[in-house]
Scaffold this motif. Structure first.
Motif, mmCIF file in Angstrom:
data_model
loop_
_atom_site.group_PDB
_atom_site.id
_atom_site.type_symbol
_atom_site.label_atom_id
_atom_site.label_comp_id
_atom_site.label_asym_id
_atom_site.label_seq_id
_atom_site.Cartn_x
_atom_site.Cartn_y
_atom_site.Cartn_z
ATOM 1 N N GLU A 222 18.145 -22.873 -18.726
ATOM 2 C CA GLU A 222 16.899 -22.306 -18.887
ATOM 3 C C GLU A 222 16.682 -20.744 -18.167
ATOM 4 O O GLU A 222 17.130 -20.883 -16.830
ATOM 5 C CB GLU A 222 15.643 -23.077 -18.822
ATOM 6 N N ARG A 223 16.255 -19.756 -18.611
ATOM 7 C CA ARG A 223 16.194 -18.401 -17.964
ATOM 8 C C ARG A 223 15.096 -18.619 -16.793
ATOM 9 O O ARG A 223 15.501 -18.145 -15.711
ATOM 10 C CB ARG A 223 15.690 -17.409 -18.895
ATOM 11 N N GLY A 224 14.070 -19.473 -17.026
ATOM 12 C CA GLY A 224 13.110 -19.677 -16.077
ATOM 13 C C GLY A 224 13.599 -20.521 -14.746
ATOM 14 O O GLY A 224 12.737 -20.390 -13.646
ATOM 15 N N ASP A 225 14.693 -21.175 -14.973
ATOM 16 C CA ASP A 225 15.145 -21.997 -13.734
ATOM 17 C C ASP A 225 16.139 -21.353 -13.035
ATOM 18 O O ASP A 225 16.735 -21.936 -11.770
ATOM 19 C CB ASP A 225 15.746 -23.328 -14.308
ATOM 20 N N ALA A 226 16.554 -20.144 -13.506
ATOM 21 C CA ALA A 226 17.849 -19.398 -12.649
ATOM 22 C C ALA A 226 17.407 -18.956 -11.246
ATOM 23 O O ALA A 226 17.991 -19.173 -10.315
ATOM 24 C CB ALA A 226 17.935 -18.010 -13.242
#
Length: 294
Positions: A222-226
């Motif tokens: 997920e982008r938000g976890d990068a």
């Protein structure tokens, strides 16, 4: 004016500075912080910058730590070689103004091909020892722009190693292909833990950093976890370096709370027992001890 009548302690770094007014009985009575680190002071501008501190905190003797004593600062204070304790530090103070403004030297470590230096962290670490926040024989993890892993023996700094974890994350966040992905806050969760585990177990940091973006592009993350994963990856790698050959037992994690909580969580994931110590409190303890030795 005598030091026993109160003084100003200054932690003057590369990009920020913090000043503390200490009363004769050791109480903190006033403080300030701004972004006027040494890089913002023009050539010949330190007397004016010091006058600004006095206008804010009062006309007292000053004890200055950090990059203000470097070769890019005001007056260079040579490094004290390991093993170094408060007595060695106090004996090597450099006076910018005799009897009035003292600059604290940093600490150096050299053994075989190994070479390392610190400025400012030594005040916190030795202050923590003096106030029994840290044992006389301990391992200290000091997160920051340049994280320090410090070995203590009989209350003195005997060796240390610096890891550029904080600076690497900042550079990637501002100037790398990952910058867009690293804008979100770092959270302690599964993504962070996965990064920590990868950093602890594998020796492929530079390749894995590129995969942060590739995994998002290919729908594997997920982008938000990068940001959390990348931070965990860097911190896990940092721990793998710092824990190499480390003794069993508690590890003191000292610094700003927003950083110590990340390293403490990662240490728990690595099966170690961390204890968080507020770096500001430790710095003030060190400054008080040094003022008594002047």
């Amino acid at each position: 004016m005598r030091w026993a009548e109160g003084f100003i302690a200054v932690d003057w770094g590369t990009t920020n500075r913090r000043g503390y007014l200490i009363a004769p009985d050791g109480r903190l009575v006033d403080e300030m912080e701004d972004d006027q680190g040494i890089l913002s002071v023009p050539p010949g501008g330190f007397p004016e910058a010091v006058a600004q501190l006095r206008s804010r905190l009062g006309d007292r003797p000053m004890l200055m730590a950090g990059m203000v004593g470097s070769n890019r600062g005001w007056v260079e204070a040579s490094y004290v070689p390991c093993p170094a304790g408060l007595r060695e530090i106090a004996d090597s103070l450099r006076w910018a103004e005799p009897g009035w403004i003292a600059i604290i030297p940093g600490v150096s470590y050299a053994s075989g091909p190994a070479a390392d230096v610190m400025r400012g962290e030594e005040v916190q670490i030795l202050g923590a020892v003096a106030q029994s926040m840290v044992g006389a024989d301990a391992l200290v993890c000091h997160p920051g722009t340049h994280n320090k892993w410090v070995r203590l023996k009989e209350g003195r700094i005997t060796s240390f190693r610096t890891v550029m974890t904080g600076e690497l994350f900042s550079l990637m966040k501002e100037h790398s292909i990952l910058s867009e992905l690293l804008s979100r806050p770092v959270e302690i969760g599964e993504a962070f833990a996965a990064g920590v585990r990868r950093g602890l177990d594998q020796d492929d940091l530079t390749a894995e950093l590129f995969s942060v973006r590739a995994r998002v592009l290919l729908g594997k993350a997920e982008r938000g976890d990068a940001a959390s994963y990348a931070s965990g990856l860097l911190i896990g790698t940092d721990l793998r370096i710092g824990l190499r050959g480390a003794p069993d037992g508690e590890i003191a994690v000292m610094g700003r709370p927003e950083l110590t909580r990340l390293f403490a969580a990662a240490l728990e994931m690595a099966g170690r027992e961390p204890r968080e110590i507020d770096g500001e409190e430790a710095f003030l303890a060190g400054a008080r001890q040094l003022a008594e030795l002047i």
